[in-house]
Design a protein around this motif. Structure first.
Motif, PDB file in Angstrom:
ATOM      1  N   GLU A   1       0.833  -1.207   0.000  1.00  0.00           N
ATOM      2  CA  GLU A   1       0.000   0.000   0.000  1.00  0.00           C
ATOM      3  C   GLU A   1       0.866   1.255   0.000  1.00  0.00           C
ATOM      4  O   GLU A   1       0.584   2.231  -0.697  1.00  0.00           O
ATOM      5  CB  GLU A   1      -0.933   0.003   1.216  1.00  0.00           C
ATOM      6  CG  GLU A   1      -1.896   1.167   1.229  1.00  0.00           C
ATOM      7  CD  GLU A   1      -2.907   1.117   2.367  1.00  0.00           C
ATOM      8  OE1 GLU A   1      -3.571   2.134   2.582  1.00  0.00           O
ATOM      9  OE2 GLU A   1      -3.033   0.057   3.025  1.00  0.00           O
ATOM     10  N   LEU A   2       1.930   1.222   0.762  1.00  0.00           N
ATOM     11  CA  LEU A   2       2.866   2.339   0.818  1.00  0.00           C
ATOM     12  C   LEU A   2       3.517   2.542  -0.554  1.00  0.00           C
ATOM     13  O   LEU A   2       3.624   3.670  -1.044  1.00  0.00           O
ATOM     14  CB  LEU A   2       3.929   2.039   1.881  1.00  0.00           C
ATOM     15  CG  LEU A   2       4.738   3.191   2.416  1.00  0.00           C
ATOM     16  CD1 LEU A   2       3.850   4.279   2.992  1.00  0.00           C
ATOM     17  CD2 LEU A   2       5.711   2.686   3.456  1.00  0.00           C
ATOM     18  N   LEU A   3       3.909   1.455  -1.186  1.00  0.00           N
ATOM     19  CA  LEU A   3       4.515   1.505  -2.514  1.00  0.00           C
ATOM     20  C   LEU A   3       3.559   2.162  -3.516  1.00  0.00           C
ATOM     21  O   LEU A   3       3.962   3.036  -4.283  1.00  0.00           O
ATOM     22  CB  LEU A   3       4.887   0.089  -2.962  1.00  0.00           C
ATOM     23  CG  LEU A   3       5.465  -0.060  -4.367  1.00  0.00           C
ATOM     24  CD1 LEU A   3       6.753   0.720  -4.522  1.00  0.00           C
ATOM     25  CD2 LEU A   3       5.690  -1.534  -4.674  1.00  0.00           C
ATOM     26  N   GLU A   4       2.293   1.779  -3.494  1.00  0.00           N
ATOM     27  CA  GLU A   4       1.306   2.352  -4.409  1.00  0.00           C
ATOM     28  C   GLU A   4       1.116   3.849  -4.179  1.00  0.00           C
ATOM     29  O   GLU A   4       0.943   4.607  -5.131  1.00  0.00           O
ATOM     30  CB  GLU A   4      -0.037   1.615  -4.289  1.00  0.00           C
ATOM     31  CG  GLU A   4      -0.019   0.225  -4.879  1.00  0.00           C
ATOM     32  CD  GLU A   4       0.436   0.173  -6.335  1.00  0.00           C
ATOM     33  OE1 GLU A   4      -0.049   0.993  -7.151  1.00  0.00           O
ATOM     34  OE2 GLU A   4       1.286  -0.675  -6.656  1.00  0.00           O
ATOM     35  N   LEU A   5       1.164   4.288  -2.930  1.00  0.00           N
ATOM     36  CA  LEU A   5       1.057   5.721  -2.621  1.00  0.00           C
ATOM     37  C   LEU A   5       2.176   6.503  -3.295  1.00  0.00           C
ATOM     38  O   LEU A   5       1.942   7.540  -3.914  1.00  0.00           O
ATOM     39  CB  LEU A   5       1.158   5.949  -1.111  1.00  0.00           C
ATOM     40  CG  LEU A   5      -0.110   5.965  -0.293  1.00  0.00           C
ATOM     41  CD1 LEU A   5       0.238   6.202   1.171  1.00  0.00           C
ATOM     42  CD2 LEU A   5      -1.072   7.026  -0.773  1.00  0.00           C
ATOM     43  N   PHE A   6       3.412   6.012  -3.167  1.00  0.00           N
ATOM     44  CA  PHE A   6       4.560   6.718  -3.715  1.00  0.00           C
ATOM     45  C   PHE A   6       4.633   6.616  -5.236  1.00  0.00           C
ATOM     46  O   PHE A   6       5.098   7.547  -5.891  1.00  0.00           O
ATOM     47  CB  PHE A   6       5.855   6.227  -3.056  1.00  0.00           C
ATOM     48  CG  PHE A   6       6.109   6.889  -1.736  1.00  0.00           C
ATOM     49  CD1 PHE A   6       6.861   8.048  -1.645  1.00  0.00           C
ATOM     50  CD2 PHE A   6       5.566   6.371  -0.570  1.00  0.00           C
ATOM     51  CE1 PHE A   6       7.076   8.679  -0.429  1.00  0.00           C
ATOM     52  CE2 PHE A   6       5.767   6.988   0.655  1.00  0.00           C
ATOM     53  CZ  PHE A   6       6.527   8.156   0.721  1.00  0.00           C
ATOM     54  N   LYS A   7       4.144   5.528  -5.810  1.00  0.00           N
ATOM     55  CA  LYS A   7       4.145   5.369  -7.271  1.00  0.00           C
ATOM     56  C   LYS A   7       3.303   6.437  -7.955  1.00  0.00           C
ATOM     57  O   LYS A   7       3.511   6.735  -9.122  1.00  0.00           O
ATOM     58  CB  LYS A   7       3.620   3.988  -7.659  1.00  0.00           C
ATOM     59  CG  LYS A   7       4.651   2.894  -7.603  1.00  0.00           C
ATOM     60  CD  LYS A   7       4.038   1.610  -8.133  1.00  0.00           C
ATOM     61  CE  LYS A   7       5.031   0.493  -8.220  1.00  0.00           C
ATOM     62  NZ  LYS A   7       4.389  -0.754  -8.686  1.00  0.00           N
ATOM     63  N   GLN A   8       2.346   7.014  -7.246  1.00  0.00           N
ATOM     64  CA  GLN A   8       1.527   8.088  -7.811  1.00  0.00           C
ATOM     65  C   GLN A   8       2.370   9.315  -8.151  1.00  0.00           C
ATOM     66  O   GLN A   8       1.964  10.156  -8.945  1.00  0.00           O
ATOM     67  CB  GLN A   8       0.433   8.503  -6.822  1.00  0.00           C
ATOM     68  CG  GLN A   8      -0.594   7.436  -6.552  1.00  0.00           C
ATOM     69  CD  GLN A   8      -1.569   7.856  -5.455  1.00  0.00           C
ATOM     70  OE1 GLN A   8      -1.876   9.029  -5.297  1.00  0.00           O
ATOM     71  NE2 GLN A   8      -2.039   6.880  -4.702  1.00  0.00           N
ATOM     72  N   TYR A   9       3.554   9.423  -7.551  1.00  0.00           N
ATOM     73  CA  TYR A   9       4.425  10.580  -7.751  1.00  0.00           C
ATOM     74  C   TYR A   9       5.601  10.288  -8.676  1.00  0.00           C
ATOM     75  O   TYR A   9       6.340  11.205  -9.024  1.00  0.00           O
ATOM     76  CB  TYR A   9       4.937  11.095  -6.394  1.00  0.00           C
ATOM     77  CG  TYR A   9       3.814  11.676  -5.575  1.00  0.00           C
ATOM     78  CD1 TYR A   9       3.461  13.011  -5.708  1.00  0.00           C
ATOM     79  CD2 TYR A   9       3.073  10.879  -4.711  1.00  0.00           C
ATOM     80  CE1 TYR A   9       2.406  13.560  -4.978  1.00  0.00           C
ATOM     81  CE2 TYR A   9       2.015  11.406  -3.974  1.00  0.00           C
ATOM     82  CZ  TYR A   9       1.687  12.741  -4.124  1.00  0.00           C
ATOM     83  OH  TYR A   9       0.639  13.279  -3.405  1.00  0.00           O
ATOM     84  N   GLY A  10       5.794   9.024  -9.053  1.00  0.00           N
ATOM     85  CA  GLY A  10       6.891   8.706  -9.967  1.00  0.00           C
ATOM     86  C   GLY A  10       7.489   7.335  -9.710  1.00  0.00           C
ATOM     87  O   GLY A  10       6.888   6.486  -9.055  1.00  0.00           O
ATOM     88  N   THR A  11       8.687   7.154 -10.215  1.00  0.00           N
ATOM     89  CA  THR A  11       9.389   5.875 -10.129  1.00  0.00           C
ATOM     90  C   THR A  11       9.878   5.611  -8.714  1.00  0.00           C
ATOM     91  O   THR A  11      10.498   6.472  -8.095  1.00  0.00           O
ATOM     92  CB  THR A  11      10.602   5.869 -11.089  1.00  0.00           C
ATOM     93  OG1 THR A  11      10.123   6.171 -12.400  1.00  0.00           O
ATOM     94  CG2 THR A  11      11.303   4.530 -11.084  1.00  0.00           C
ATOM     95  N   VAL A  12       9.615   4.412  -8.216  1.00  0.00           N
ATOM     96  CA  VAL A  12      10.076   4.003  -6.887  1.00  0.00           C
ATOM     97  C   VAL A  12      11.094   2.882  -7.077  1.00  0.00           C
ATOM     98  O   VAL A  12      10.781   1.837  -7.650  1.00  0.00           O
ATOM     99  CB  VAL A  12       8.895   3.517  -6.013  1.00  0.00           C
ATOM    100  CG1 VAL A  12       9.398   3.007  -4.671  1.00  0.00           C
ATOM    101  CG2 VAL A  12       7.882   4.631  -5.818  1.00  0.00           C
ATOM    102  N   ALA A  13      12.330   3.109  -6.614  1.00  0.00           N
ATOM    103  CA  ALA A  13      13.382   2.095  -6.735  1.00  0.00           C
ATOM    104  C   ALA A  13      13.235   1.024  -5.663  1.00  0.00           C
ATOM    105  O   ALA A  13      13.478  -0.155  -5.916  1.00  0.00           O
ATOM    106  CB  ALA A  13      14.758   2.751  -6.643  1.00  0.00           C
TER     107      ALA A  13
END
Length: 80
Positions: free
Chosen positions: A16-28
């Motif tokens: 869920e945290l990953l999906e939140l940040f993906k809204q703003y761009g690429t997550v490594a």
């Protein structure tokens, strides 16, 4: 840029945290910190975003967001 996410409700899943940040761009990477003994969340996580502009937008957009009833705190992680 490495980002520190604090004040997470302990039931928030890493996905869920990953999906939140993906809204703003690429997550490594997205790493929810777990207690070694119990395997449960310690209430904070680290997110790595390679694009600095996207990371700053994520910090501004998500800091103080209410997630599972908790106002999360999001800021650039300090290097040790």
């Amino acid at each position: 840029m490495k980002i520190l996410v604090r004040n997470l409700e302990r039931t928030v899943p890493e996905a869920e945290l990953l999906e939140l940040f993906k809204q703003y761009g690429t997550v490594a990477s997205c790493n929810l910190v777990l207690d070694a003994e119990t395997g449960k969340s310690k209430g904070f996580a680290f997110v790595e975003m390679p694009n600095g502009r996207e990371a700053v937008k994520a910090i501004k957009g998500l800091n103080t967001l209410r997630l599972h009833g908790h106002g999360i705190r999001v800021k650039a992680a300090e290097e040790k």
